[in-house]
Design an enzyme around this catalytic site. Structure first.
Site, PDB file in Angstrom:
ATOM      1  N   ARG A  59      43.094  31.691  40.966  1.00 25.46           N
ATOM      2  CA  ARG A  59      43.270  31.978  42.381  1.00 25.46           C
ATOM      3  C   ARG A  59      44.639  32.628  42.550  1.00 25.46           C
ATOM      4  NH1 ARG A  59      41.260  26.726  41.862  1.00 25.46           N
ATOM      5  NH2 ARG A  59      39.157  26.409  42.713  1.00 25.46           N
ATOM      6  N   LYS A  79      43.452  23.470  42.953  1.00 25.12           N
ATOM      7  CA  LYS A  79      43.275  22.634  44.141  1.00 25.12           C
ATOM      8  C   LYS A  79      43.305  21.158  43.754  1.00 25.12           C
ATOM      9  CE  LYS A  79      40.522  25.957  46.814  1.00 25.12           C
ATOM     10  NZ  LYS A  79      39.237  26.200  47.479  1.00 25.12           N
ATOM     11  N   HIS A  95      41.047  37.833  45.149  1.00 23.96           N
ATOM     12  CA  HIS A  95      39.993  36.898  44.755  1.00 23.96           C
ATOM     13  C   HIS A  95      38.825  37.620  44.089  1.00 23.96           C
ATOM     14  CE1 HIS A  95      39.214  32.620  45.107  1.00 23.96           C
ATOM     15  NE2 HIS A  95      37.936  32.871  45.271  1.00 23.96           N
ATOM     16  N   ARG A 116      38.835  37.173  40.460  1.00 19.32           N
ATOM     17  CA  ARG A 116      38.288  35.867  40.039  1.00 19.32           C
ATOM     18  C   ARG A 116      36.764  35.950  39.966  1.00 19.32           C
ATOM     19  NH1 ARG A 116      39.461  30.352  39.962  1.00 19.32           N
ATOM     20  NH2 ARG A 116      37.998  28.954  41.001  1.00 19.32           N
ATOM     21  N   HIS A 142      36.314  24.782  38.911  1.00 20.37           N
ATOM     22  CA  HIS A 142      35.390  24.371  39.965  1.00 20.37           C
ATOM     23  C   HIS A 142      35.118  22.873  39.869  1.00 20.37           C
ATOM     24  CE1 HIS A 142      33.612  28.698  40.274  1.00 20.37           C
ATOM     25  NE2 HIS A 142      34.659  28.535  41.054  1.00 20.37           N
ATOM     26  N   TYR A 164      27.621  32.378  40.834  1.00 18.30           N
ATOM     27  CA  TYR A 164      27.915  33.628  40.129  1.00 18.30           C
ATOM     28  C   TYR A 164      26.760  34.054  39.243  1.00 18.30           C
ATOM     29  CZ  TYR A 164      32.696  32.885  41.667  1.00 18.30           C
ATOM     30  OH  TYR A 164      33.811  32.702  42.436  1.00 18.30           O
TER      31      TYR A 164
END
Length: 334
Positions: free
Chosen positions: A162, A187, A259, A262, A285, A294
């Site tokens: 990110r 995150k 992004h 990514r 993730h 994806y």
């Protein structure tokens, strides 16, 4: 502080006692909540004709919250996702207030019951390898600024990081020895290790040689030595994409942001046959469902899958029992 207006006290306690001390929220979460409340309080002050310092808890009604969310989405041009982030910040505060001020529970419940708005799930925008190459060719690597931009975009594509993860990168998080890798903090302060191509590791090393940084200092900085901002990167990237469009016209139809690199990393890993559980760990993730998104986005993967399916029979052809002459001959003997 007047007891008649407990709102400033509650707001201070929410940020310092609950969000920082008890929840140990990241600086990014704190800033996101802060920005939401800045916008919300100014919005309420304008509608009520008061100064922000005069706002009380009774002014922060569910109808005001709903009006603010509509304003954030339609008048400010925010996405539904941004609207839901604003609502999450407001909800978090009133969830806290419900435990501190029992007299406000009814008001808090009304606000907590405001639903999250559902948004259509679109295919992620990703870049083809040729488009990535065209964009990476745009920065002028003879200058320090151009070299920095080239290294940053190359790193984004290699790691699938990110944008804020990349901007927080410090030299101490990079292993230059083979096998090269980088430690990223994503995150929820979750750390993950991503491999680096030798070419990417060499680019990072050359940038550090040209612009030395301490082990704990940010790697990507501006001309004044201050860390780059995400908005600054988006501005520079837009200029590079515009220049690359002349050689690669397909970029005209794509909304390219940091992004998008990514997304490109994920889709290209899927195309290479990498297992989705590995890609989930690569990108950081939490849910495998996010990574599976994806797998649905790559047109080339869909095309390869279609090639494994038999071509259907041409409509209008003779049924198989009519084409089987042995069966017809046998029926004639009856």
């Amino acid at each position: 502080m007047s007891k008649a207006n407990p709102f400033p006290v509650l707001m201070h306690a929410f940020f310092y006692e609950w969000l920082v001390e008890q929840r140990n929220a990241s600086i990014h979460t704190v800033r996101s909540y802060r920005d939401t409340w800045r916008l919300f309080l100014r919005f309420v002050a304008q509608r009520t004709g008061r100064k922000v310092a005069m706002i009380t808890m009774t002014d922060l009604t569910a109808s005001e919250v709903s009006a603010f969310l509509s304003y954030a989405e339609h008048e400010r041009g925010g996405t539904i996702g941004t609207r839901n982030c604003r609502l999450a910040a407001i909800r978090s505060f009133f969830h806290f207030v419900a435990t501190r001020d029992p007299a406000s529970i009814a008001q808090c419940v009304e606000i907590l019951n405001i639903p999250v708005k559902r948004a259509p799930v679109s295919e992620p925008c990703y870049l083809d390898p040729a488009e990535v190459t065209a964009i990476l060719a745009q920065p002028d690597r003879s200058t320090l600024e151009g070299m920095r931009d080239h290294v940053l975009l190359s790193f984004l594509y290699n790691s699938g990081a990110r944008i804020q993860e990349a901007l927080d990168l410090c030299p101490e998080a990079i292993r230059f020895e083979s096998p090269s890798c980088v430690r990223l903090t994503g995150k929820g302060r979750k750390e993950r290790i991503c491999p680096l191509w030798p070419e990417t590791a060499l680019l990072l090393k050359k940038l550090l040689e040209r612009q030395p940084r301490a082990p704990d200092q940010r790697l990507f900085v501006n001309r004044y030595g201050e860390p780059l901002s995400a908005s600054g990167v988006r501005f520079k990237l837009a200029a590079y994409v515009k220049a690359a469009t002349e050689a690669t016209p397909t970029l005209r139809t794509k909304h390219v942001t940091p992004h998008a690199f990514r997304h490109a990393t994920a889709v290209h890993l899927i195309s290479a046959g990498v297992d989705v559980t590995v890609i989930r760990s690569w990108l950081g993730h939490v849910s495998l469902d996010t990574t599976n998104h994806y797998a649905r986005a790559n047109l080339e993967t869909k095309r390869k899958a279609l090639e494994q399916v038999a071509v259907p029979t041409t409509p209008g052809g003779q049924p198989s029992w009519k084409r089987d002459t042995s069966v017809l001959a046998w029926l004639d003997t009856l």
